[in-house]
Motif scaffolding. Structure first.
Motif, PDB file in Angstrom:
ATOM      1  N   PRO A   1      11.113  -5.237   1.555  1.00 56.25           N
ATOM      2  CA  PRO A   1      10.863  -6.447   2.349  1.00 56.25           C
ATOM      3  C   PRO A   1       9.450  -6.979   2.172  1.00 56.25           C
ATOM      4  CG  PRO A   1      11.978  -4.797   3.684  1.00 56.25           C
ATOM      5  CD  PRO A   1      11.606  -4.125   2.404  1.00 56.25           C
ATOM      6  N   GLN A   2       8.493  -6.077   2.061  1.00 52.96           N
ATOM      7  CA  GLN A   2       7.116  -6.523   1.865  1.00 52.96           C
ATOM      8  C   GLN A   2       6.901  -6.988   0.431  1.00 52.96           C
ATOM      9  OE1 GLN A   2       4.002  -4.161   3.915  1.00 52.96           O
ATOM     10  NE2 GLN A   2       5.667  -2.837   4.586  1.00 52.96           N
TER      11      GLN A   2
ATOM     12  N   ILE B   1      11.291  -0.636   3.988  1.00 47.42           N
ATOM     13  CA  ILE B   1       9.856  -0.826   4.170  1.00 47.42           C
ATOM     14  C   ILE B   1       9.201  -1.482   2.955  1.00 47.42           C
ATOM     15  CG2 ILE B   1       7.695   0.322   4.714  1.00 47.42           C
ATOM     16  CD1 ILE B   1       9.737   0.501   6.930  1.00 47.42           C
TER      17      ILE B   1
ATOM     18  N   ILE C   1       4.176 -13.163   7.341  1.00 45.38           N
ATOM     19  CA  ILE C   1       4.053 -12.281   8.496  1.00 45.38           C
ATOM     20  C   ILE C   1       2.858 -12.749   9.322  1.00 45.38           C
ATOM     21  CG2 ILE C   1       3.691  -9.916   9.243  1.00 45.38           C
ATOM     22  CD1 ILE C   1       4.676  -9.134   6.385  1.00 45.38           C
ATOM     23  N   PRO C   2       3.070 -13.023  10.616  1.00 47.60           N
ATOM     24  CA  PRO C   2       1.981 -13.549  11.435  1.00 47.60           C
ATOM     25  C   PRO C   2       0.833 -12.560  11.539  1.00 47.60           C
ATOM     26  CG  PRO C   2       4.074 -13.702  12.592  1.00 47.60           C
ATOM     27  CD  PRO C   2       4.305 -12.879  11.379  1.00 47.60           C
ATOM     28  N   ALA C   3      -0.368 -13.078  11.424  1.00 44.74           N
ATOM     29  CA  ALA C   3      -1.538 -12.221  11.616  1.00 44.74           C
ATOM     30  C   ALA C   3      -2.650 -13.073  12.193  1.00 44.74           C
ATOM     31  CB  ALA C   3      -1.971 -11.604  10.293  1.00 44.74           C
ATOM     32  N   ASN C   4      -3.489 -12.461  13.009  1.00 45.43           N
ATOM     33  CA  ASN C   4      -4.649 -13.203  13.510  1.00 45.43           C
ATOM     34  C   ASN C   4      -5.733 -13.167  12.451  1.00 45.43           C
ATOM     35  OD1 ASN C   4      -3.286 -13.550  15.853  1.00 45.43           O
ATOM     36  ND2 ASN C   4      -4.198 -11.789  16.863  1.00 45.43           N
TER      37      ASN C   4
ATOM     38  N   SER D   1       0.811  -1.215   0.000  1.00 48.73           N
ATOM     39  CA  SER D   1       0.000   0.000   0.000  1.00 48.73           C
ATOM     40  C   SER D   1       0.842   1.261   0.000  1.00 48.73           C
ATOM     41  CB  SER D   1      -0.953  -0.010   1.186  1.00 48.73           C
ATOM     42  OG  SER D   1      -0.569   0.961   2.135  1.00 48.73           O
TER      43      SER D   1
ATOM     44  N   GLN E   1       2.348   2.841   3.179  1.00 42.43           N
ATOM     45  CA  GLN E   1       3.608   2.432   3.801  1.00 42.43           C
ATOM     46  C   GLN E   1       4.711   3.432   3.499  1.00 42.43           C
ATOM     47  OE1 GLN E   1       4.154  -0.808   5.670  1.00 42.43           O
ATOM     48  NE2 GLN E   1       2.046  -0.146   5.879  1.00 42.43           N
TER      49      GLN E   1
END
Lengths: 228, 254, 214
Positions: C133-134, C130, C210-213, C109, C112
């Motif tokens: 890496p994404q 930033i 990337i961890p996310a709930n 996005s 960022q």
């Protein structure tokens, strides 16, 4: 290097003939690939377990190996099993079988996107499974698939370039002839590159037209047109 | 100029045919909390973005302390170190933990030593009440938590002034309180802040000055009491009381 | 000739196939990243140039490009077919990889970049710490598709005489009169290479997620 233009002019007739062969290969491969690919997609989406396994296996095999190897296997390998095919037929077959694996994935994606709800709706109205597939699901799926599917004709056109290695007289073969006659490989291949580019542009324009005509307003896949 | 932290003179911003705002004059002194209110689309956010040079104004000047930051030869990256900004959509760095979000600016921009940066980053997270979530990723945090991390990230750079662009507008109602609380504490501790918000309760309680903007210009500004009880323009009264009906009542019921 | 020696002979071409791939894929990646950054962040003229490069390089069949680049390179510098072929494939792949990475950059996005600038980072810093890496995480699925393509396209250097898998299969099929077996073996080896690559990249993607709930 810049004399590619002269070469293009000099061998124009030859290149034109070669280009026609290339287009023919593309067209036949595309149609074959579509029919077979549709069958594979339907098998994976609606088929029995063994059918699904076969389709998945086929797709993995043909997408996991180079077209050139498939071509050689058909043209050089099959004769030792008693099946001898001409160069042209071998080329059509290789291109068609190969393209089928890729087209199957595009079509399957669209079929899945249309999916279960439409099937439920069709059955609810009393249509049989097969009828629902033909009259409800496929018409929508095929139109939905067009943006991502339209990568395939162009990829196919480009991949026909290898068939000259089994002496099919396509555009690349003509380029090679020009190169040996003029001792100017760079110029010759540059000249054909221009012809290929022209064909790709034309094909692209045609596909965009198709896309526009076939679009169902308000109904699009997160379409990946142009991504190769 | 003189002793204002922020001085804005005659600022104008135009997009194509639209005049976003024109002739804006504003000063902010040390320790002030300024709240800018007004109908949507009146250029409040754009004004904020001009202050930290994310957007270039078309006319006018801005001074941060004694430095004219709208001058042509200014090092923008450097200026932004001294102006902290908190966004409506948090804009945390998705691929970094909360701690690393706060730490990154310290290491890469302020060139701090890694250990020192880590300590400071922890302190800032502590300040916003999230030191126990230091190793969580943004995707594992609630909206309110993400925004608090964003505040910590901005604070870590030790800015002269903090800008808040509708910091609670993207939050679920029950999460707004925790963010406003952090902001209130910050204001009481003496941070210079400019806040764009619809939260009237916050404006009334925390602001030193409220600025009412409409249609691209400042209609009036004054202390909360001035604006709420002695507004100079009927339009001001209309807007304030309507908004208070929407947002302010929540504070009373709570 | 007994079966094991038969297979061994063809399999020894794998070294060349891998060699070509190991040269082509990373060089395509490095060029692709640089070109993509220029394309997205370099301004209008740079974007037009990159777009032109992309259209040309992706509109010409790889085999044609391979021949053109090969003849240019072996004419000017004295490179073996292996090196000329590998570098050529790398250049060709860079155009496709540029598009993949560009697509991934655009998916990260815009906010960022804004957030990075807001804490005083320069554009270059923002891109490096930033955005990229994404981007690279997002790019893995389409990139593993491209990796498979490069492995398969390495068979094109057959036409340059490089003794890779396909060339070996052809040579041995001629001497043993077992073409079907030879080419099937070749196909099988390629299949395994592609399978391993896809599996490894799939694991890499899982690791980097990337961890996310939910």
């Amino acid at each position: 290097m810049a004399d590619w233009f002269n070469l293009l002019v000099r061998f124009f007739d030859d290149f034109l003939v070669g280009a026609m062969v290339t287009l023919e290969l593309t067209a036949i491969g595309l149609v074959m690939g579509f029919v077979l690919g549709l069958g594979l997609a339907l098998s994976r989406a609606y088929g029995s377990k063994p059918l699904r396994w076969f389709a998945t296996g086929y797709i993995e095999l043909f997408r996991g190996t180079p077209l050139l190897v498939q071509l050689f296997l058909i043209y050089y390998g099959l004769p030792s099993l008693g099946i001898t095919l001409s160069q042209s037929v071998s080329a059509y077959l290789a291109l068609g079988l190969n393209s089928a694996a890729y087209q199957a994935e595009y079509l399957r994606g669209a079929i899945l996107a249309i999916g279960n709800t439409q099937m439920t709706a069709g059955r609810a109205v009393g249509l049989s499974r097969w009828q629902t597939i033909i009259h409800i699901i496929l018409p929508q799926a095929l139109r939905l698939a067009i943006p991502s599917w339209s990568n395939e004709p162009i990829l196919l056109l480009k991949s026909t370039g290898v068939v000259f290695l089994i002496a099919v007289q396509d555009l690349m073969a003509k380029a090679k002839r020009a190169a040996t006659q003029t001792y100017n490989p760079i110029g010759s291949y540059l000249a054909v590159a221009v012809v290929y580019l022209a064909m790709v542009f034309a094909l692209n324009a045609l596909l965009k037209l198709l896309e526009r005509r076939a679009r169902i307003p308000g109904f699009e896949l997160a379409g990946k047109k142009g991504e190769i | 100029m003189a002793n204002h932290i922020l001085t804005i003179k005659n600022l104008t911003k135009i997009y194509g045919d639209n005049v976003i705002f024109e002739g804006i004059d504003l000063t902010v002194d040390e320790g002030d909390t300024i709240v800018i209110i007004g109908p949507s689309g009146t250029g409040k956010s754009t004004l904020l973005r001009c202050i930290n040079l994310l957007t270039k104004p078309n006319g006018g000047q801005i001074w941060l302390d004694d430095l004219e930051i709208t001058a042509a030869d200014v090092d923008e990256d450097n200026v932004r170190q001294h102006i902290g900004m908190v966004f409506q959509n948090f804009l945390l760095f998705n691929h970094l933990t909360a701690l690393n979000n706060v730490k990154l600016g310290l290491v890469k921009v302020k060139k701090m030593d890694k250990a020192a940066a880590e300590t400071k980053a922890f302190q800032e997270l502590e300040r916003v009440g999230l030191s126990d979530r230091a190793h969580h990723y943004p995707g594992q945090l609630s909206g309110g938590q993400q925004q608090r991390v964003a505040i910590a990230r901005a604070l870590a750079m030790d800015p002269r002034i903090m800008l808040f662009d509708e910091p609670t507008s993207a939050l679920d109602p029950e999460l707004i309180g925790e963010v406003l609380e952090v902001m209130r504490k910050l204001s009481l501790a003496g941070m210079t802040m400019v806040v764009v918000t619809h939260e009237m309760g916050f404006a009334r309680e925390v602001a030193d000055r409220i600025v009412f903007m409409e249609k691209g210009s400042i209609v009036e500004q004054g202390s909360p009491d001035d604006l709420f009880y002695r507004p100079k323009f009927p339009r001001t009264r209309e807007f304030l009381w309507k908004i208070t009906e929407l947002y302010g009542k929540k504070e009373e019921e709570a | 000739m007994d079966l094991s020696r038969f297979i061994q002979y063809i399999a020894s071409g794998t070294a060349y196939t891998l060699g070509v791939t190991i040269i082509a894929l990373p060089s395509g990646l490095i060029l692709g990243i640089i070109f993509a950054i220029i394309y997205v962040y370099g301004g209008k003229i740079a974007a037009r140039i990159m777009n032109f490069y992309s259209t040309i390089m992706r509109g010409i069949p790889p085999i044609v490009l391979l021949f053109i680049l090969y003849f240019i390179m072996s004419g000017s510098i004295n490179l073996t077919p292996f090196w000329a072929g590998s570098i050529s494939l790398g250049i060709i792949s860079s155009a496709y990889q540029m598009e993949i990475i560009r697509g991934a950059i655009l998916s990260v996005s815009g906010g960022q970049m804004i957030a990075a600038l807001a804490i005083g980072m320069s554009r270059m810093q923002a891109i490096r710490y930033i955005i990229l890496p994404q981007t690279l995480r997002l790019a893995i699925p389409p990139w593993s598709n491209e990796a498979a393509i490069v492995i398969k396209d390495s068979s094109l250097v057959y036409a340059l005489g490089v003794p890779e898998i396909l060339r070996r299969a052809q040579l041995i099929s001629a001497s043993t009169q077992q073409p079907f077996l030879a080419y099937t073996t070749a196909a099988f080896i390629y299949f395994v290479l592609v399978l391993i690559t896809n599996t490894l990249l799939g694991r890499l993607e899982k690791r980097l997620r990337i961890p996310a709930n939910p």
